[in-house]
Design an enzyme around this catalytic site. Structure first.
Site, PDB file in Angstrom:
ATOM      1  CD  GLU A 153      -3.007  -1.135   2.215  1.00 23.54           C
ATOM      2  OE1 GLU A 153      -4.120  -1.602   1.943  1.00 23.54           O
ATOM      3  OE2 GLU A 153      -2.738  -0.641   3.337  1.00 23.54           O
ATOM      4  CD  GLU A 255      -4.137  -5.391   1.989  1.00 16.41           C
ATOM      5  OE1 GLU A 255      -4.933  -4.815   2.770  1.00 16.41           O
ATOM      6  OE2 GLU A 255      -2.908  -5.289   2.091  1.00 16.41           O
TER       7      GLU A 255
END
Length: 321
Positions: A153, A255
């Site tokens: 991320e 995710e």
């Protein structure tokens, strides 16, 4: 519209899960079962249509300020053991480098203790060496990752303050160093650029463009999608559709937890069959978990039988040129 990417690596359709918590759960004595039969959790996932597993790796999680003080879960040794189980089960492996001793996400990207205070050039070299060491160790035991992400991320950067997004030149250098290190061990590895901007198109494009302009290369765009932070399913569909058209790259929702059917329908319905798959985050024991407290598979796991039938086991469409 982007020109065709002639060098793009082929990726299979994937329904994956990040189950990095598994060794910790097993250490607590949890035994996993399906329909009353005790089995390895990885085997149970495979039985219900999963074909890919994602693992996170930290630099030194055993340190006092690390993810797993004294125990070192999600370090190289634990990762090697898990990689062996994954490959022995016939599944593919996505390795997620956090480049930290602790959780890395848009709100925190702490420099590993061993790299703190070093000059930038040394941090960059250390990141490359760590990456090469990990991939080499996995390759040596016959469990080379099929896909690798350089950072987790990373839309706010990695290894703060060195690779903060406010310093995009250094951030790009770190990503390039990790990418080149991984590919130097095995050039067939599929490289993912992972941002947590599932429904945020402008921010996605800004970040990706800034990295491409600085020489960052990648095969696949990875997105996190949690409705609380990343908007509606329409936001997700619009963003992924636009990214596919703009960059002519495969996209993976790497995710998610909620809205399982919707996330799969959006991902596998993208133009040109460019939506390659999904990875549910930690389904063994978090949020909408697919096992109960005692490790028994529950009714939520049955969703994946249907999703696998619809999106993996059928013949894939022919990609339009």
């Amino acid at each position: 519209r982007a020109a065709p990417d002639t060098k793009a690596k082929k990726t299979d359709r994937m329904i994956g899960a990040d189950i990095s918590f598994l060794p910790e759960l097993e250490a607590r004595g949890i035994k996993f079962s399906d329909k009353g039969v005790q089995k390895d959790a990885i085997r149970i996932l495979k039985d219900h249509g999963f074909n890919y597993i994602r693992l996170r790796i930290f630099n030194n999680p055993a340190t006092d300020s690390g993810y797993s003080p004294g125990k070192g879960f999600c370090d190289l040794e634990h990762t090697k053991q898990m990689a062996k189980r994954i490959k022995d089960a016939g599944l593919k492996l996505l390795l997620d480098f956090h480049y930290s001793d602790y959780w890395a996400d848009p709100g925190k990207q702490y420099t590993p203790v061993a790299w703190k205070g070093l000059p930038f050039a040394l941090v960059r070299d250390s990141l490359a060496q760590f990456t090469k060491k990990v991939i080499s160790a996995l390759k040596a035991q016959g469990t080379t990752p099929d896909m690798v992400q350089i950072g987790n991320e990373i839309n706010h950067g990695i290894v703060w303050p060195y690779g903060h997004v406010n310093n995009p030149d250094q951030l790009a250098q770190l990503i390039i160093a990790g990418t080149e290190a991984a590919l130097s061990v095995d050039s067939s590895i599929v490289m993912m650029l992972h941002v947590a901007l599932g429904g945020q198109h402008d921010e996605s494009v800004w970040f990706i463009n800034n990295m491409i302009a600085r020489g960052v290369t990648f095969d696949v765009i990875g997105q996190s999608y949690y409705p609380k932070w990343h908007g509606t399913t329409d936001d997700l569909r619009n963003n992924l559709t636009a990214l596919v058209k703009q960059y002519n790259k495969d996209v993976v929702v790497v995710e998610y937890s909620q809205l399982k059917k919707e996330v799969h329908e959006i991902t596998f319905g993208l133009p040109g069959d460019r939506g390659r798959g999904t990875f549910i985050w930690e389904p063994l024991n978090t949020w909408e978990k697919i096992f109960d407290e005692n490790g028994a598979a529950n009714e939520r796991i049955l969703v994946y039988d249907e999703l696998s039938r619809r999106f993996i086991r059928r013949s894939p469409p022919i990609r339009k040129k």
